[in-house]
Enzyme design. Structure first.
Site, PDB file in Angstrom:
ATOM      1  CG  ASP A 140      -9.319   7.387   1.029  1.00 45.95           C
ATOM      2  OD1 ASP A 140      -9.998   7.562   2.064  1.00 45.95           O
ATOM      3  OD2 ASP A 140      -8.929   8.336   0.322  1.00 45.95           O
ATOM      4  NE  ARG A 170      -5.940  11.938   0.858  1.00 42.39           N
ATOM      5  CZ  ARG A 170      -5.171  11.133   0.136  1.00 42.39           C
ATOM      6  NH1 ARG A 170      -3.862  11.165   0.260  1.00 42.39           N
ATOM      7  NH2 ARG A 170      -5.712  10.300  -0.716  1.00 42.39           N
ATOM      8  CG  ASP A 171      -9.012  17.506   2.498  1.00 39.70           C
ATOM      9  OD1 ASP A 171      -8.110  16.705   2.173  1.00 39.70           O
ATOM     10  OD2 ASP A 171      -9.267  18.537   1.845  1.00 39.70           O
ATOM     11  CD  GLU A 172      -9.424  11.258  -0.738  1.00 40.55           C
ATOM     12  OE1 GLU A 172      -8.414  11.950  -0.749  1.00 40.55           O
ATOM     13  OE2 GLU A 172      -9.785  10.588  -1.717  1.00 40.55           O
ATOM     14  CG  ASP A 185      -8.672   2.712  -2.067  1.00 40.89           C
ATOM     15  OD1 ASP A 185      -9.210   3.011  -3.147  1.00 40.89           O
ATOM     16  OD2 ASP A 185      -7.827   3.445  -1.519  1.00 40.89           O
ATOM     17  CD1 TRP A 214     -12.284   3.405  -6.726  1.00 41.58           C
ATOM     18  CD2 TRP A 214     -11.047   2.580  -8.392  1.00 41.58           C
ATOM     19  NE1 TRP A 214     -10.971   3.772  -6.512  1.00 41.58           N
ATOM     20  CE2 TRP A 214     -10.203   3.292  -7.497  1.00 41.58           C
ATOM     21  CE3 TRP A 214     -10.469   1.967  -9.499  1.00 41.58           C
ATOM     22  CZ2 TRP A 214      -8.821   3.398  -7.709  1.00 41.58           C
ATOM     23  CZ3 TRP A 214      -9.105   2.080  -9.702  1.00 41.58           C
ATOM     24  CH2 TRP A 214      -8.296   2.782  -8.821  1.00 41.58           C
ATOM     25  CD  GLU A 218      -2.677   8.203  -1.437  1.00 34.86           C
ATOM     26  OE1 GLU A 218      -2.206   9.071  -0.671  1.00 34.86           O
ATOM     27  OE2 GLU A 218      -3.725   8.359  -2.096  1.00 34.86           O
ATOM     28  CG  HIS A 235      -4.019   5.110   1.065  1.00 33.45           C
ATOM     29  ND1 HIS A 235      -4.356   6.349   1.533  1.00 33.45           N
ATOM     30  CD2 HIS A 235      -4.698   4.957  -0.105  1.00 33.45           C
ATOM     31  CE1 HIS A 235      -5.186   6.923   0.677  1.00 33.45           C
ATOM     32  NE2 HIS A 235      -5.420   6.095  -0.322  1.00 33.45           N
TER      33      HIS A 235
HETATM   34  C1  BGC Z   1      -7.919   7.957  -2.752  1.00 31.23           C
HETATM   35  C2  BGC Z   1      -7.679   6.600  -3.313  1.00 31.23           C
HETATM   36  C3  BGC Z   1      -8.754   6.359  -4.296  1.00 31.23           C
HETATM   37  C4  BGC Z   1      -8.476   7.335  -5.386  1.00 31.23           C
HETATM   38  C5  BGC Z   1      -9.221   7.194  -6.638  1.00 31.23           C
HETATM   39  C6  BGC Z   1      -7.736   8.949  -3.850  1.00 31.23           C
HETATM   40  O1  BGC Z   1      -7.889  10.237  -3.463  1.00 31.23           O
HETATM   41  O2  BGC Z   1      -7.153   8.224  -1.655  1.00 31.23           O
HETATM   42  O3  BGC Z   1      -7.282   5.647  -2.496  1.00 31.23           O
HETATM   43  O4  BGC Z   1      -8.996   5.072  -4.665  1.00 31.23           O
HETATM   44  O5  BGC Z   1      -8.527   8.653  -4.938  1.00 31.23           O
HETATM   45  O6  BGC Z   1      -8.332   6.943  -7.570  1.00 31.23           O
END
Ligand code: BGC
Length: 899
Positions: A476, A480-482, A489, A542, A754, A775
């Protein structure tokens, strides 16, 4: 006699090649050119043809394969096969063997009676087909780990006295590795072994290291925590796949005398800590150059204080060869500016938001220290801004040794445009800092350019959004911490992605993980690889990545096998929706909905574009069922096809009953609701025109602005174009005011944001809890730009661009648009210009394909090709006139149409 024949051949070969205008190029095995380490048992071969003659098609081909480069002994010859197939032709010989190099060639014949002669040689080397092929041990740290989880270093020396024919290294890790042979890094890939559903499969890499082996050698390996056990997911979790890191390595030496020897990871290795004191994907690296161990990965190093290793019993069942392109270093950037911010921070600006790391050269005293932090933007006041990185520290803490030194990180990556350097005593010399972009080494296949500068910047931003987020998995965001493989996406962007780069292997690999991580009840997780737990699954739009992406890959690359391989996963996902529906209405469970749709701050008037989540779910349910119908048809599964056809009818009926008034109004009066209902054909024909009008009214009611989120945005302009509102589609595309695609561009974005308003018009930033500046999801407009504006589209009946459509779209004040796409057949170009009102369209059609071209003109009598009236042209067929276009069919060649 032999000599005479040889002389004759030497004389004839140049003569033949002088006349033979058909040639075969780009030999691919499983989508790659000369792959090393491949465990596909029945590989597929792809090549393309070049010929200057127009309308050239392949009539026949012959493939030959051998284990020797001079093809003395043939393993398989296909014989002359009368076929126009040149993409993904399956191997049909006897079973291939592990760890073997194969050579292949192809020759072709065309419809003009030309033959190509044998092509240049392509090759591939197999990996290990069987777990029993492995003999090495998994090796881990032999002493108690420190709290920081410093990176362990491993080494082993060996000699090889005989003459080497080849040396091949097989390596993987639980964690991340960098490996060395005689002081040199093995391979030019990074963050290996990449990220897969580790609990089920770990990719290993294979490297040809023949020219690195000497008589006395040393192997070295360093490990990092990586995705395997580092921080992953946004809840501060670590150790998702395990809490110990280890590696596995085999170096296969083949000697000139025919014998073989393997140098293995085993208990003869030793280990120690070194200068990498901590390495983590989100947090960065801590490095103490004083602790470097010069020569640790070379022969003759004094290893007296190194310790024994520990052998782990993980087995080999989960090992698979790497299928996709590894992460490699790509573009580099020098600082465009050194800034001292109002707060007094020392900041370097690389001018591009990118993903990777910074290499640097510094000079100083032993023990000097500095900290480098990474950020995507400066705030309103021009200060360094890191709040949107949330818990990710994204920093590098570096302690100097004496003198001049260079460095780059090992087991981390950052999403950044700016770096801040704190606590540095010496001078910061901008030229000594280089930002290096890292991403999956996909071939760049697409080019889009136009007469509109901001749109060109948008295209740049879309491509950089893809570069930064196609780092072994489609993430995504990268900062960040992701940094997770969010399925929504990925599906929204997959078609755009497949224009810009060759994502065939990239998504093939990721879809395998999707299938493995799919829940028993068919629910597809929010992220793949799934690190959020079993409950985080099943959201509409998703989870449909499971059906949408395989179908996209089939359309774009003509890959039927991906449909076969993913079929069960696709069936299971649709099965989940069906079994969670009542009377075919799927209105249960958690859904993200039209994520990040337009929502004004002070919404007294109810202008937030909220779309009922279950309405969305029903639309995606239908869309996935529709894909199943197509897929079952392609795979010849007639009974399934019938069942899905019946199911689709029921799903659409339930939609009409629940979400559409008798007058054709949807319960959610939003752009996304109408876009999805129209794009997925949820409404009967009789209602569609009116629904399209309502969509248009809605857009106008927002002052000609889009209000769509992640799920509506990819289809918005497609729907407008389909229902005759191209003008409005252009207006939306060219809107510079928020919310719009160009708003971030006008705010200086170099990637896709994003949110539509990541930075507000007054310079304020959006909430730091979720505000990435890299994003790709909204970049899905790229698909419309290539497909409609430049006008290159697939023909669903002939996927993979075997036959395709060129239909440029004029309007929006554009005077030029160009789309170019490298396909498995060769390059397609569609480039149109309006030069002082004079229209021209250049179309390039690869050999062995055909195109239906739409020339914007109301009468075929005025259209010319290469200055000659098309009515008299031998090389094209006029198909008729249609909605302001003259339609012609052409074969390979380069054509210039004017009117
Ligand atoms: C992400 C998105 C993802 C979403 C879910 C977010 O934290 O960055 O791109 O699809 O969460 O809705």
């Amino acid at each position: 006699m032999k000599k005479f024949l040889l002389a004759l051949a030497i004389f004839l070969v140049p003569c033949i090649s002088l006349f033979a205008k058909l040639s075969v190029v780009q030999l691919r095995t499983e989508n790659q050119i000369n792959p090393i380490g491949m465990d596909v048992k029945v590989p597929r071969f792809t090549w393309y043809l070049e010929s200057e003659k127009r309308n050239t098609l392949q009539k026949a081909y012959e493939i030959r394969i051998s284990t020797s480069e001079n093809f003395r002994q043939m393993l398989w010859t296909s014989g002359k096969v009368e076929s126009d197939q040149s993409v993904l032709v399956e191997y049909e010989g006897s079973p291939l063997e592990s760890n073997t190099t194969y050579f292949w060639q192809v020759r072709t014949w065309d419809n003009h009676g030309q033959s190509s002669g044998w092509s240049k040689t392509g090759s591939f080397r197999t990996g290990y087909f069987d777990p029993a092929d492995w003999s090495a041990d998994w090796v881990g740290l032999g002493f108690e780990e420190d709290e920081n989880r410093s990176s362990p270093y491993f080494r082993k020396e060996f000699s090889s006295t005989k003459k080497i024919k080849s040396a091949t290294a097989y390596i993987t890790a639980r964690g991340l590795y960098q490996a060395y042979l005689n002081g040199e890094k093995i391979g030019d890939d990074y963050l290996t072994p990449g990220w897969t559903a580790y609990q089920d499969r770990i990719q290993y890499q294979v490297y040809d290291v023949t020219d690195k082996v000497k008589s006395k050698n040393a192997l070295g390996v360093v490990l990092g925590s990586g995705w395997y056990r580092g921080y992953i997911g946004f809840s501060g979790q670590k150790n998702y796949y395990g809490d110990e890191i280890s590696f596995l390595m085999e170096l296969v030496l083949e000697y000139a005398d025919g014998t073989k020897e393997r140098i293995l990871s085993d208990d003869s290795w030793t280990c120690n800590y070194g200068p990498i004191l901590s390495a983590d994907i989100y947090n960065g690296e801590i490095y103490d150059a004083r602790m470097e161990m010069a020569g640790w990965n070379k022969e003759g190093f004094n290893q007296t204080n190194w310790k024994a290793v520990q052998i782990k019993d993980y087995g080999y069942e989960s090992l698979v060869a790497t299928y996709n392109e590894p992460i490699r270093k790509q573009e580099t950037f020098k600082p465009i500016e050194m800034i001292t911010t109002p707060k007094g921070e020392k900041v370097l600006d690389f001018g591009q938001n990118l993903v990777g790391w910074v290499q640097f050269k510094v000079k100083g005293k032993s023990g000097d220290k500095f900290r480098m932090t990474h950020a995507e933007i400066l705030d309103k006041d021009g200060n360094f801004y890191t709040e949107n990185l949330r818990a990710a520290k994204a920093e590098l803490i570096y302690t100097l040794k004496e003198g001049e030194q260079t460095y780059e990180p090992h087991f981390t990556f950052f999403g950044f445009r700016y770096i801040r350097i704190d606590d540095f005593e010496g001078d910061i010399i901008p030229e000594d800092f280089t930002a290096v972009a890292l991403y999956s080494d996909m071939e760049k296949t697409g080019e889009f350019a136009s007469s509109h500068e901001l749109i060109n910047q948008l295209q740049h931003n879309i491509q950089w959004g893809q570069r930064g987020n196609f780092l072994d998995v489609p993430t995504d965001c990268p900062q960040r911490d992701e940094r997770l493989g969010w399925t929504g996406d990925a599906q929204a962007f997959s078609r755009t992605a497949a224009y810009n780069f060759n994502v065939h292997s990239f998504f093939t690999k990721w879809l395998r993980d999707l299938e493995l991580d799919q829940r028993e009840d068919g629910a597809v997780p929010f992220v793949i690889p799934n690190v959020l737990g079993k409950d985080a699954a099943g959201s509409a739009g998703w989870a449909d990545a499971a059906t949408i992406i395989p179908w996209d890959m089939y359309m774009v690359y003509g890959d039927r096998r991906i449909l076969e391989e993913q079929y069960e996963s696709m069936v299971n996902w649709v099965g989940f929706m069906e079994s969670n529906s009542k009377d075919h209405l799927w209105n249960t469970g958690f859904h993200f909905g039209d994520w990040l749709f337009y929502r004004p701050d002070d919404d007294n008037d109810g202008r937030a574009a909220v779309t009922d989540k279950y309405l969305i779910a029903q639309c995606f349910f239908a869309h996935s069922v529709q894909i199943m119908i197509h897929t079952a048809k392609v795979l010849g599964k007639e009974a399934d096809q019938k069942n899905y056809e019946a199911l689709l009818k029921n799903v659409k009926d339930a939609f009409l009953k629940e979400y559409v008034t008798p007058n054709g109004r949807l319960v959610s009066s939003t752009q996304t609701a109408y876009v999805l209902a129209l794009h997925f054909d949820m409404l009967p024909e009789s209602m569609r025109e009116d629904a399209a009008k309502r969509l248009v009214e809605n857009i106008r009611s927002y002052g000609v602005h889009l209000t769509t989120g992640f799920l509506g945005t990819p289809y918005l302009n497609h729907v407008l174009s389909r229902f005759g509102y191209d003008g409005l589609a252009f207006e939306l595309l060219l809107r510079e005011k928020y919310p719009s695609w160009l708003y971030p561009v006008t705010m200086g974005a170099t990637t896709i944001w994003e949110r539509w308003d990541g930075i507000k018009p007054n310079g304020d930033v959006q909430v730091p809890s979720m505000n990435s500046y890299n994003h790709y999801a909204y970049g899905a407009i790229g698909d419309w730009m290539y497909r409609n504006l430049a006008g290159i589209d697939t023909d669903p009946e002939h996927p993979g661009y075997k036959e395709f459509v060129v239909k440029p779209l004029l309007g929006g004040g554009f005077t030029h648009a160009k789309g170019a796409l490298d396909t498995y057949y060769g390059k397609i170009v569609s480039e149109w210009k309006l030069d002082n009102g004079q229209f021209s369209l250049e179309v390039q059609v690869p050999v062995n394909t055909r195109a239906t071209v739409y020339i914007p003109s109301t009468s075929s009598s005025t259209v010319k090709e290469n200055n000659n009236s098309i009515s008299s042209s031998q090389s094209l067929k006029i198909l008729g006139e249609e909605n302001g276009y003259v339609k012609v069919e052409i074969g390979s060649g380069i054509y210039t149409f004017t009117r």
